[in-house]
Design an enzyme around this catalytic site. Sequence first.
Site, PDB file in Angstrom:
ATOM      1  N   GLU A 159       0.828  -1.212   0.000  1.00 40.39           N
ATOM      2  CA  GLU A 159       0.000   0.000   0.000  1.00 40.39           C
ATOM      3  C   GLU A 159       0.861   1.259   0.000  1.00 40.39           C
ATOM      4  OE1 GLU A 159      -4.233  -0.657   1.116  1.00 40.39           O
ATOM      5  OE2 GLU A 159      -3.263  -1.042   3.046  1.00 40.39           O
ATOM      6  N   GLU A 184      -4.702  -8.943   2.869  1.00 39.78           N
ATOM      7  CA  GLU A 184      -5.727  -8.636   3.859  1.00 39.78           C
ATOM      8  C   GLU A 184      -6.939  -9.556   3.792  1.00 39.78           C
ATOM      9  OE1 GLU A 184      -3.153  -5.050   3.735  1.00 39.78           O
ATOM     10  OE2 GLU A 184      -3.922  -6.480   2.257  1.00 39.78           O
TER      11      GLU A 184
END
Length: 266
Positions: free
Chosen positions: A120, A140
Site C-alpha cells: 500500500e 488482507e
Amino acid sequence: MTGTEHLSVRREGATLILTLNRPEAKNALSLPLLVGLYDGWLEADADDGVRSVVLTGAGGDFCAGMDLKALAGQGMAGDGYRERLKADPDLHWKAMLRHHRPRKPVIAAVEGYCVAGGTEILQGTDIRVAGASATFGLFEVRRGLFPIGGSTVRLPRQIPRTHALEMLLTGRPYTAEEAARIGLVGQVVPDGTALDRALELAELINACGPLAVEAVKASVYETAEMTETEGLAAELKRGWPIFDTADAKEGARAFAEKRPPVYRRE
C-alpha cells in the site's frame, strides 16, 4: 535530520534516504516508524536542497505491513509517539502516503517482503525498483481484513483492473517479475542492488531543473482524473510559468555552452 528508532534518515547529495529500520520484524509498521516516516516526508518537502527521496528497508526486506500490537503502543516506551498520534489522528495515513503526497519525486527501492501495508505504501511512491526475489501482495482478505491504505482506489488506477482485482481478491503473493509485468514496479534488478539503482535514478532526477521536476510531478497527479481538455488546460497553467524561471534560462545557456547546468530553484 529527523528519525526514530524504527526509521533512519540520511542524506546522499541532494537525495534524502528514508530507511524503514525494524529488520527483526521485517520492517512492519510501528508507531515510531510511522512518526519517523511522516517527519521524513515533511523534511524532504521543507528542504529545497533535497531534490529526490529514496524509500527503502533495512535487513533485506521493504515492509511486511502493519504491526497492530506496536501501533497500539503495547510494550513500547513511546509516550511521545502516542501523543503525536493523538494530536494528529491522520498521521499514520500521511506517513503511508494515503493522505499526503510529497512534492519531491519518491523512488522505492524494494528487497524481500513488500506485502500488505508495504504494497500500500508502494502505491504512493512515484518510481519503483525491485530486487529479483522481492515479494509483493495484498494479503488482507486472507485474514478477513480490508486493505484500507488506499489499494481499492489506487491499484486499479495504476495497473489494469483485472490484475488489480486478482491481487486484491485472491490475497496471493506476487514475484518481482510478475509485479513488473503488470506494471506495479518499473524495474527488476539483481538482489541487493535495488537501492543502488534507485540512487542512480535519483541522481538523474537531481541533475534536472527542480522547479520543472516538481511541476511535472504535480501535473501528472492533478490531471489524472480530468478529461483530456481539462487536463491540457491545467498542464498549461502549471507548466507555462516554468519557462519564465531563471532555471529555465540557465538550462538553455548550459545547453548552448555544452556544460552541466547549475540550477538554483529560481
